[in-house]
Design a protein around this motif. Structure first.
Motif, PDB file in Angstrom:
ATOM      1  N   UNK A 197     -25.385 -28.460  28.720  1.00  0.00           N
ATOM      2  CA  UNK A 197     -26.439 -27.587  28.211  1.00  0.00           C
ATOM      3  C   UNK A 197     -27.141 -26.871  29.365  1.00  0.00           C
ATOM      4  N   UNK A 198     -27.901 -25.862  29.005  1.00  0.00           N
ATOM      5  CA  UNK A 198     -28.788 -25.195  29.962  1.00  0.00           C
ATOM      6  C   UNK A 198     -30.225 -25.436  29.505  1.00  0.00           C
ATOM      7  N   UNK A 199     -30.886 -26.465  30.007  1.00  0.00           N
ATOM      8  CA  UNK A 199     -32.249 -26.765  29.552  1.00  0.00           C
ATOM      9  C   UNK A 199     -33.217 -25.642  29.897  1.00  0.00           C
ATOM     10  N   UNK A 202     -39.700 -23.120  29.235  1.00  0.00           N
ATOM     11  CA  UNK A 202     -40.742 -22.330  28.592  1.00  0.00           C
ATOM     12  C   UNK A 202     -40.471 -22.200  27.095  1.00  0.00           C
ATOM     13  N   UNK A 203     -41.555 -22.038  26.344  1.00  0.00           N
ATOM     14  CA  UNK A 203     -41.464 -21.791  24.894  1.00  0.00           C
ATOM     15  C   UNK A 203     -40.654 -22.862  24.174  1.00  0.00           C
ATOM     16  N   UNK A 204     -40.886 -24.099  24.550  1.00  0.00           N
ATOM     17  CA  UNK A 204     -40.209 -25.187  23.849  1.00  0.00           C
ATOM     18  C   UNK A 204     -40.806 -25.385  22.461  1.00  0.00           C
ATOM     19  N   UNK A 205     -40.001 -25.768  21.484  1.00  0.00           N
ATOM     20  CA  UNK A 205     -40.505 -25.891  20.112  1.00  0.00           C
ATOM     21  C   UNK A 205     -41.437 -27.096  19.939  1.00  0.00           C
ATOM     22  N   UNK A 206     -42.323 -26.992  18.986  1.00  0.00           N
ATOM     23  CA  UNK A 206     -43.224 -28.098  18.649  1.00  0.00           C
ATOM     24  C   UNK A 206     -42.908 -28.699  17.286  1.00  0.00           C
ATOM     25  N   UNK A 207     -42.018 -28.070  16.539  1.00  0.00           N
ATOM     26  CA  UNK A 207     -41.556 -28.627  15.266  1.00  0.00           C
ATOM     27  C   UNK A 207     -40.061 -28.349  15.152  1.00  0.00           C
ATOM     28  N   UNK A 208     -39.394 -29.140  14.304  1.00  0.00           N
ATOM     29  CA  UNK A 208     -37.938 -29.062  14.235  1.00  0.00           C
ATOM     30  C   UNK A 208     -37.477 -29.088  12.785  1.00  0.00           C
ATOM     31  N   UNK A 213     -32.671 -33.324  22.147  1.00  0.00           N
ATOM     32  CA  UNK A 213     -31.798 -32.329  22.785  1.00  0.00           C
ATOM     33  C   UNK A 213     -32.255 -30.915  22.443  1.00  0.00           C
ATOM     34  N   UNK A 214     -32.614 -30.702  21.176  1.00  0.00           N
ATOM     35  CA  UNK A 214     -33.060 -29.374  20.766  1.00  0.00           C
ATOM     36  C   UNK A 214     -34.353 -28.989  21.464  1.00  0.00           C
ATOM     37  N   UNK A 215     -35.225 -29.959  21.687  1.00  0.00           N
ATOM     38  CA  UNK A 215     -36.444 -29.678  22.454  1.00  0.00           C
ATOM     39  C   UNK A 215     -36.082 -29.207  23.855  1.00  0.00           C
ATOM     40  N   UNK A 216     -35.122 -29.893  24.471  1.00  0.00           N
ATOM     41  CA  UNK A 216     -34.753 -29.565  25.847  1.00  0.00           C
ATOM     42  C   UNK A 216     -34.111 -28.200  25.992  1.00  0.00           C
ATOM     43  N   UNK A 217     -33.385 -27.744  24.962  1.00  0.00           N
ATOM     44  CA  UNK A 217     -32.722 -26.433  25.076  1.00  0.00           C
ATOM     45  C   UNK A 217     -33.506 -25.332  24.354  1.00  0.00           C
ATOM     46  N   UNK A 218     -34.668 -25.683  23.811  1.00  0.00           N
ATOM     47  CA  UNK A 218     -35.555 -24.672  23.237  1.00  0.00           C
ATOM     48  C   UNK A 218     -35.147 -24.169  21.868  1.00  0.00           C
ATOM     49  N   UNK A 219     -34.562 -25.028  21.041  1.00  0.00           N
ATOM     50  CA  UNK A 219     -34.167 -24.638  19.681  1.00  0.00           C
ATOM     51  C   UNK A 219     -34.933 -25.478  18.665  1.00  0.00           C
ATOM     52  N   UNK A 220     -35.543 -24.815  17.698  1.00  0.00           N
ATOM     53  CA  UNK A 220     -36.331 -25.532  16.701  1.00  0.00           C
ATOM     54  C   UNK A 220     -35.543 -25.843  15.440  1.00  0.00           C
TER      55      UNK A 220
END
Length: 393
Positions: free
Chosen positions: A51-53, A56-62, A363-370
């Motif tokens: 992955x490419x972690x 910035x702009x990391x999600x707060x909900x998933x 993992x989704x938090x680390x790659x910035x996907x909600x």
């Protein structure tokens, strides 16, 4: 009182399961075919993607929810229809309850030790998995039993090739009957793990090694060995046979064991709602690559016409994210759930699923996907330039 679960990751669950189970039982669920190349390959393929972690702009909900075979699930992991989950007294019904607690679906094998009625009661989101065993009349009776029980979907598995050879030896086959002689033959294995065996004695449930979902004429339930002999004697189904089965069922329908674009297109032609790319967890033809390697090509060929799942080698939530980023709608988890079940029954199965769910979110938090629906190939780094293997056809 809930069982205290003693593992915090699935590698630890695997180690504990190995210590707890009799050797033959452990080998039956752990080992792959022949030299085990495909078994290792299923794990290796996930290790060759990264992955490419982002910071910035990391999600707060998933949003991990998705729908497969018409069933809404809380996260994109379904318990794989693995046979003979009587490795713990809770069995398939316990694993089904664990899946229900986690908010997901249960795949129930034809080779299960628990019947479809009991498992559907434990989890209405149960997908009944069928092998082509016996006559059309017998198969139709089993399909109607699954329908009457309330199974949410039907899965037909077509990739088994009857080649259970292992370089390190094959565990003793389950018997064709459970008489005194057979019990004496099995006793050393059972008594080698007295804590494991005592769990059955406390429940009053000694494994009979029968397969209720492969009942024969008159509803007779065969022993595993009897059913296996009939399986080997049954000619493999044709495309027309599977088309007949799809029309007989009429509801949500999956073909499991697809490995080529040609077969995927044939599944579209017969009206399948979904397919699962699979090499049978390394237990089919040794030398088969991980489905992860050809998932993108199959997706490009048929992905707009049906849903695609994948199984084999899923041990972490990050593995699930990799599969989804390459186009899978969801994944089946087999051994990962069995390890948890072996260690702590229903609670262990639930813990295994929870570990996978939390790993997806982390993992989704680390790659910035909600949302799992936002994942794509752009979220991955290919660490081996030869990673992708074009499938046949």
């Amino acid at each position: 009182m809930a069982t205290r679960v003693r593992f915090k990751n699935l590698a630890e669950a695997e180690r504990l399961a190995k210590r707890k189970l009799p050797r033959a039982v452990w080998l039956a669920i752990k080992a792959g075919n022949e030299q085990g190349w495909t078994l290792r390959e299923n794990l290796r393929a996930y290790d060759e993607l990264g992955f490419s972690p982002t910071i910035f702009d990391r999600p707060t909900s998933f949003d991990l929810t998705t729908t497969i075979l018409g069933v809404d699930i809380d996260f994109p992991v379904v318990v794989s229809p693995v046979g003979a989950q009587a490795i713990h007294p809770d069995g398939e019904a316990g694993m089904a309850r664990a899946a229900a607690r986690a908010g997901t679906a249960m795949g129930l094998s034809s080779w299960a030790a628990d019947g479809v009625e009991e498992v559907v009661r434990a989890n209405p989101k149960t997908f009944f998995q069928l092998y082509w065993v016996g006559t059309r009349d017998q198969i139709e009776a089993r399909v109607e039993a699954a329908r009457a029980a309330g199974a949410a979907a039907l899965i037909v598995t077509l990739d088994w090739s009857h080649t259970p050879r292992r370089d390190w030896g094959v565990p003793p086959a389950p018997p064709s009957r459970l008489d005194l002689r057979t019990m004496l033959e099995l006793a050393p294995e059972a008594l080698s793990r007295p804590v494991w065996f005592s769990g059955y004695l406390r429940r009053g449930r000694i494994p009979e090694l029968k397969v209720p979902n492969l009942f024969g004429p008159g509803g007779r339930v065969p022993y595993f060995g009897e059913a296996w002999a009939e399986f080997e004697a049954t000619p493999p189904p044709t495309w027309a046979d599977v088309k007949w089965l799809r029309e007989l069922w009429g509801g949500p329908f999956m073909v499991k064991g697809v490995n080529t674009i040609r077969d995927a297109k044939l599944c579209v032609d017969l009206g399948a709602d979904a397919i699962s790319l699979s090499n049978h967890g390394g237990n089919n033809i040794d030398g088969s690559p991980s489905p992860l390697r050809y998932l993108p090509d199959v997706l490009d060929a048929v992905g707009d016409q049906l849903d695609i799942m994948i199984d084999g080698g899923v041990r972490r939530g990050s593995d699930v994210v990799k599969a989804l980023a390459l186009g899978a709608k969801a994944v089946f988890a087999g051994r990962a759930c069995l390890y948890g079940l072996a260690v702590a029954g229903e609670d262990g199965g639930h813990a295994a699923l929870t570990i996978l769910k939390n790993g997806i979110r982390e993992t989704m938090f680390g790659i910035g996907r909600s949302s799992v629906h936002d994942l794509g190939r752009h979220d991955l780094m290919v660490l081996n330039r030869d990673f992708f293997v074009p499938p046949a056809g």
